[in-house]
Design an enzyme around this catalytic site. Sequence first.
Site, PDB file in Angstrom:
ATOM      1  N   SER A 264     -17.291  -2.210  -0.712  1.00 20.53           N
ATOM      2  CA  SER A 264     -16.246  -3.221  -0.625  1.00 20.53           C
ATOM      3  C   SER A 264     -15.097  -2.660   0.188  1.00 20.53           C
ATOM      4  CB  SER A 264     -15.754  -3.603  -2.020  1.00 20.53           C
ATOM      5  OG  SER A 264     -14.949  -2.553  -2.518  1.00 20.53           O
ATOM      6  N   LYS A 265     -14.069  -3.480   0.328  1.00 20.04           N
ATOM      7  CA  LYS A 265     -12.914  -3.084   1.150  1.00 20.04           C
ATOM      8  C   LYS A 265     -12.312  -1.760   0.684  1.00 20.04           C
ATOM      9  CE  LYS A 265     -11.336  -7.223   3.383  1.00 20.04           C
ATOM     10  NZ  LYS A 265     -11.222  -8.456   2.607  1.00 20.04           N
ATOM     11  N   ARG A 266     -12.449  -1.472  -0.610  1.00 17.32           N
ATOM     12  CA  ARG A 266     -11.925  -0.211  -1.119  1.00 17.32           C
ATOM     13  C   ARG A 266     -12.473   0.984  -0.352  1.00 17.32           C
ATOM     14  NH1 ARG A 266     -14.082   1.219  -5.646  1.00 17.32           N
ATOM     15  NH2 ARG A 266     -15.526  -0.533  -5.648  1.00 17.32           N
TER      16      ARG A 266
END
Length: 538
Positions: free
Chosen positions: A259-261
Amino acid sequence: MTNETKDVRVRFAPSPTGKLHLGGARTAIYNWAFARSCGGAFILRIEDTDPERSTEENTQIILRALKWLGLDWDEGPGVGGAVGPYFQTERGATYEAALESLKATGAAYPCFCSKERLDACRAQAEKAEGGYAGYDGHCRDIPEDEALARIAAGEPHVWRLRTPDDHGPITFHDAVYGDVSFPADVMDDLILVRSDGSPTYNFAVVCDDANMGITHVIRGDDHLSNTPRQILIYEALGFKVPTFAHLPMILGPDGKKLSKRHGATNVEDYRDRGFVADAMVNYLALLGWSLDGETTVIPREVLTSQFSLDRISKKDAVFDEEKLTWLDGVYIREMDAGAWLDEAAPWLAFAHHLGKSAGTGAQIVPSLDKDAQRARLASLLAPWEDVPGEEWQGLLADVADRRGWYEGIYPLIIERQTTFNELPDKLAYLFWGPNVVLDEKSVSKVLRKEGACADESLALCRSILADGSIPWEAEELEQACRDAGEAAGIKPKLLFQPLRVAVCGNQVSPPLFESIQLLPREDILARMDATSALVFGA
Ligand code: GLU
């Protein structure tokens, strides 16, 4: 193996609710590669039925990213095809027709339950142990004339699928997961058409896949739980159920869903950081599929001839940017000078921009440690977007006008480059003109090194480089400097390092004399003079 037939028709069906992320790109690659390996058709369908989250801009971004990856579609937006339109928002008539046929057989019925009632039922069921949390079938048996009268009176309603009471388990053979079975009696009567007349995802996707003759549905395993519901719709409509292949998840290095993390997760960020499309396609293809369990470099031709569903793994894949970066370097080193320059052009133009803006004369700038270098590299996302348009056009035109000179950079860098965004910082020195930007550490370690007599070395090299009788060519210049150093009793390293810093700014630049050869003599001499003046006060 699996690549049985030319009749294969597969689709990639993105919802334009965001950019094309890596998982979506991998799904697209598998569909495309499977179609190509079978001589079948790859169809692109835009699932834009969510009016709040779908945007035209996202659609354009997705199309652009697919084109950048080189995933050409046979039918879809911009290409057309016999079973279009290829945007769900334009396919309303086909959903209406499908609903009509389900109404005619009694497989769809109107449900008038309010949201409040449904919420209350759910809350009740959740409280009861082992309670059934789905729809309770409240409107299933409303007599037809009563239902029609309520509809005619304008009462809000959805249309639901009547799941057959006697349906045994819903089973299918997934090309990746093998035999899968879901008990039908926990399937509630799912909504096909909402109260505003719009089709639900499950209904639209089945209508489209069936009407478009899709033979294999290859998609992320987040859709695995939708599949039994979709099979019920296929059965109710009397359509042939396609083969399903659900792809394993892509995890970040920490084992959590990517994910964007984890940093950049959309495809165009990788383009803008200077990754090569071929390397991206190769790397993403390996996230869940393998050719033979060991080959890593899999060029497009091999992928499109050898891809097969039976080599897709059930195991979650881990996205490893280091491996991608390594693979990127492999693809870059396979490029010839012309292909390299095509990719490198904006990065070189940006190096030119940096070089030009470097200030006049000689200056010393603080050195960046490894972390700062990494952060700096990560920040170079299509950095030219900040360069004023007119200047930018000029810089690009320079690359186009002087391709021969720019191709001369290729041998300097090709062995030491892994992504294109390394080029601006590594090559800005080629664009400093008569000026020079000296790296602080290199100044103290080389030019000011005690006992190294860097000033003498520099003066000696200067006399050689100023000698117009020596051809301005790397080998000749290097040999002449070497000979002069030998005569003066200066070791090559002590001779060349100061020159390298005075010309290229640091001790780790690309090859020195090849760089010198690319630049005008007067600029090289001017850099050396400015360096001597600044560092030695000479
Ligand atoms: N539009 C769906 C999505 O973006 C894909 C549906 C499917 O492949 O069946 O997740």
